[in-house]
Design an enzyme around this catalytic site. Structure first.
Site, mmCIF file in Angstrom:
data_model
loop_
_atom_site.group_PDB
_atom_site.id
_atom_site.type_symbol
_atom_site.label_atom_id
_atom_site.label_comp_id
_atom_site.label_asym_id
_atom_site.label_seq_id
_atom_site.Cartn_x
_atom_site.Cartn_y
_atom_site.Cartn_z
ATOM 1 N N GLY A 237 26.437 34.626 59.828
ATOM 2 C CA GLY A 237 27.647 33.998 60.351
ATOM 3 C C GLY A 237 27.710 33.870 61.855
ATOM 4 O O GLY A 237 28.717 33.395 62.394
ATOM 5 N N GLU A 270 21.771 38.884 58.358
ATOM 6 C CA GLU A 270 21.338 37.750 57.542
ATOM 7 C C GLU A 270 21.639 36.428 58.246
ATOM 8 O O GLU A 270 22.401 35.599 57.735
ATOM 9 C CB GLU A 270 22.061 37.780 56.186
ATOM 10 C CG GLU A 270 21.874 39.056 55.392
ATOM 11 C CD GLU A 270 22.757 39.115 54.146
ATOM 12 O OE1 GLU A 270 23.642 38.238 53.967
ATOM 13 O OE2 GLU A 270 22.568 40.041 53.345
ATOM 14 N N ARG A 273 22.214 29.865 60.098
ATOM 15 C CA ARG A 273 22.617 28.807 61.019
ATOM 16 C C ARG A 273 22.185 29.064 62.464
ATOM 17 O O ARG A 273 21.675 28.177 63.137
ATOM 18 C CB ARG A 273 24.146 28.721 60.951
ATOM 19 C CG ARG A 273 24.797 27.693 61.821
ATOM 20 C CD ARG A 273 26.302 27.983 61.927
ATOM 21 N NE ARG A 273 26.917 28.276 60.640
ATOM 22 C CZ ARG A 273 27.339 27.364 59.770
ATOM 23 N NH1 ARG A 273 27.213 26.101 60.050
ATOM 24 N NH2 ARG A 273 27.903 27.721 58.631
ATOM 25 N N ARG A 309 27.526 17.940 55.707
ATOM 26 C CA ARG A 309 28.461 18.814 56.440
ATOM 27 C C ARG A 309 29.695 18.087 56.987
ATOM 28 O O ARG A 309 30.808 18.600 56.855
ATOM 29 C CB ARG A 309 27.742 19.573 57.555
ATOM 30 C CG ARG A 309 26.664 20.529 57.036
ATOM 31 C CD ARG A 309 26.112 21.433 58.116
ATOM 32 N NE ARG A 309 27.084 22.386 58.571
ATOM 33 C CZ ARG A 309 27.756 22.303 59.698
ATOM 34 N NH1 ARG A 309 27.535 21.311 60.547
ATOM 35 N NH2 ARG A 309 28.642 23.199 60.020
ATOM 36 N N TYR A 313 32.903 19.738 55.401
ATOM 37 C CA TYR A 313 33.605 20.702 56.268
ATOM 38 C C TYR A 313 34.245 20.048 57.487
ATOM 39 O O TYR A 313 34.597 20.763 58.429
ATOM 40 C CB TYR A 313 32.614 21.744 56.828
ATOM 41 C CG TYR A 313 31.750 22.471 55.854
ATOM 42 C CD1 TYR A 313 32.300 23.154 54.776
ATOM 43 C CD2 TYR A 313 30.368 22.529 56.035
ATOM 44 C CE1 TYR A 313 31.482 23.858 53.909
ATOM 45 C CE2 TYR A 313 29.547 23.234 55.171
ATOM 46 C CZ TYR A 313 30.122 23.895 54.111
ATOM 47 O OH TYR A 313 29.314 24.597 53.270
ATOM 48 N N CYS A 353 28.676 4.958 48.875
ATOM 49 C CA CYS A 353 29.950 4.370 48.463
ATOM 50 C C CYS A 353 31.046 5.422 48.357
ATOM 51 O O CYS A 353 31.527 5.737 47.261
ATOM 52 C CB CYS A 353 29.766 3.656 47.140
ATOM 53 S SG CYS A 353 28.541 2.365 47.287
ATOM 54 N N TYR A 382 21.932 24.010 56.724
ATOM 55 C CA TYR A 382 22.781 23.380 55.708
ATOM 56 C C TYR A 382 22.681 21.851 55.819
ATOM 57 O O TYR A 382 23.642 21.133 55.560
ATOM 58 C CB TYR A 382 24.232 23.892 55.798
ATOM 59 C CG TYR A 382 24.271 25.398 55.810
ATOM 60 C CD1 TYR A 382 24.056 26.118 54.642
ATOM 61 C CD2 TYR A 382 24.441 26.112 57.001
ATOM 62 C CE1 TYR A 382 24.025 27.506 54.662
ATOM 63 C CE2 TYR A 382 24.402 27.496 57.024
ATOM 64 C CZ TYR A 382 24.197 28.188 55.845
ATOM 65 O OH TYR A 382 24.149 29.560 55.867
HETATM 66 C C1 LIG Z 1 25.932 36.491 52.058
HETATM 67 C C2 LIG Z 1 25.556 35.542 53.143
HETATM 68 N N1 LIG Z 1 24.698 35.957 54.083
HETATM 69 C C3 LIG Z 1 24.314 35.142 55.100
HETATM 70 C C4 LIG Z 1 24.796 33.857 55.204
HETATM 71 C C5 LIG Z 1 24.308 33.006 56.334
HETATM 72 O O1 LIG Z 1 25.301 32.595 57.182
HETATM 73 P P1 LIG Z 1 24.896 31.832 58.527
HETATM 74 O O2 LIG Z 1 23.978 30.724 58.142
HETATM 75 O O3 LIG Z 1 26.156 31.322 59.078
HETATM 76 O O4 LIG Z 1 24.239 32.823 59.416
HETATM 77 C C6 LIG Z 1 25.707 33.390 54.259
HETATM 78 C C7 LIG Z 1 26.252 32.023 54.378
HETATM 79 O O5 LIG Z 1 27.101 31.564 53.747
HETATM 80 C C8 LIG Z 1 26.088 34.248 53.198
HETATM 81 O O6 LIG Z 1 26.949 33.843 52.253
#
Ligand SMILES: Cc1ncc(COP(=O)(O)O)c(C=O)c1O
Length: 422
Positions: A237, A270, A273, A309, A313, A353, A382
């Site tokens: 995130g 994790e 993005r 996206r 979003y 469309c 994404y």
């Molecule tokens: C459990 C989990 N980990 C990691 C991520 C990766 O998030 P980001 O790509 O924003 O770092 C997500 C994204 O939705 C997620 O659901």
């Protein structure tokens, strides 16, 4: 150094003029910079390890091309997966199963068996029922599985409504107090061991405060946890600059989480993005320039099926002509600023469309005509991984640039590909 730069009015990825790629492989095409990706991977790993021992588990869902995964595996990355398909990709890429964390709210028995067979590091569990199922399946396989409880810390990370995950009303994680109470029940199970606690807060999070809050909650959880617990997973995130955001540096996120060091565990992050997002552009070709009353449209070869996206979003992607005499762009050209001379407002749209098939509305862009190329920036995360064949459109190729070389890491789909399996 930025991997995407303008030289004499022309966009380069590393040392390659992207127009050359578009002329060779057509547009739409995703163009990735190997250097940009690896620099970000090394930056996040170094920033966090300065504060506490950290394993980076790249979030496969953000961009899952096996060649991208291989680069990261070779650089030492682990992986955050959410399906059997992602596990298959990571193994094909040479990823180390002992650096794989398996998330997801509704893992199937087949997926769990596959992951048990490969001895992944952690199953991040999102319900009590899932832990019990993993225990049964592990018993049948003669294994002991490492599980982490994904707790729902009820923290508002102020993201888009469709990317928030850590509020009580979201489907993710186990309610915090309930998770603590469940610890004792896990101890009684023979084929799972509580090895971790996990809290992914949403995405993108452009402040560090939610992480600091989560650290406090996780420390509280750890006071109730057994010594078998070795890992704290804070998810991903971390923010990314799409437009005029000022996301914190990796070091600032790491510092916010540094109180966790007191627990003496290994941290797992994790990121997806923040590693791959700005490592790619999506090239598109203007098919027609059309005016309707006051409005001008650049009607392009790229559709919402290629990059969803903006439609999904309301996401902002910086867009600029691949070749233009106008000065190199700054992402700060917002509609609220006085327009630099020579630009006029246009809608950049696709051929699909659906009226949501729009990449930018009333965006100030240089003049362009049929056949000109535009670059949609920050398309690495994404982007391709969320693409589809909607409107029976073959998906674009993915091209990886490294210095002055480039290669196709996924070919453009053909019409025959569309019917495969039907
Ligand atoms: C459990 C989990 N980990 C990691 C991520 C990766 O998030 P980001 O790509 O924003 O770092 C997500 C994204 O939705 C997620 O659901």
């Amino acid at each position: 150094m930025d991997a995407f730069t303008y030289r004499d009015g022309e966009l380069f990825c590393e040392a390659v003029a992207v127009e050359k790629i578009a002329r060779e492989f057509g547009a739409p095409a995703y163009v990735y910079s190997e250097r940009a990706l690896l620099e970000r991977y090394r930056a996040v790993a170094a920033a966090f390890n300065r504060y506490l021992p950290t394993t980076v588990c790249y979030s496969v869902k953000s961009c899952s091309n096996v060649n991208i995964l291989r680069l990261l595996a070779e650089a030492g990355s682990g992986f955050d997966i959410v399906s059997g398909g992602e596990l298959f990709r990571v193994l094909q890429a040479g990823g180390d199963p002992r650096k794989i964390v398996f998330a997801g709210v509704a893992k199937t028995a087949d997926e769990i068996r596959f992951a048990l067979d490969r001895d992944v590091l952690l199953f991040n569990c999102e319900s009590e029922a899932e832990v019990l199922t993993i225990n049964d399946l592990a018993a049948a396989a003669g294994k002991t599985a490492g599980v982490a409880l994904r707790v729902n810390p009820d923290i508002d990370a102020h993201t888009h409504a469709k990317t928030t995950t850590a509020k009580k009303e979201n489907k993710f994680g186990i309610e915090f107090e309930r998770a603590k109470k469940f610890i004792a029940a896990i101890a009684a199970l023979k084929n799972v061991v509580l090895r971790g606690v996990d809290a992914h807060l949403g995405s993108p999070i452009n402040t560090v405060a939610p992480y600091a809050l989560a650290a406090e909650k996780l420390l509280d959880f750890l006071r109730a946890a057994p010594d078998t617990l070795t890992h704290i997973d804070i998810g991903g995130g971390f923010g990314l600059r799409y437009h005029d955001e000022e996301p914190p540096e990796f070091a600032a996120y790491a510092q916010a989480l540094s109180p966790l060091a007191a627990a003496g565990k290994r941290l797992i992050i994790e990121p997806g993005r923040s590693l791959i997002g700005n490592a790619a552009v999506l090239l598109t070709e203007i098919q027609y320039v059309k005016t309707n009353g006051e409005k001008t449209f650049y009607l392009t070869s790229t559709g919402m099926n290629d990059l969803i996206r903006p439609a999904l979003y309301d996401a902002y992607h910086f867009i600029w002509n691949v070749k233009t005499a106008l000065p190199p762009p700054s992402r700060l050209f917002g509609n609220d600023l006085a327009p630099p001379a020579g630009l006029s407002p246009v809608d950049v749209t696709g051929p699909v469309c659906e009226s949501s098939d729009v990449f930018a509305k009333d965006r100030l862009l240089p003049p362009a005509r049929r056949g000109d190329l535009l670059a949609i920036f920050s398309a690495g995360a994404y982007g391709f991984s969320m693409s589809s064949n909607y409107n029976s459109r073959p998906r674009p190729p993915e091209i990886l640039v490294s210095g002055n070389r480039y290669r196709v890491i996924r070919r453009r789909e053909t019409y025959e590909d569309l019917l495969r399996g039907e």
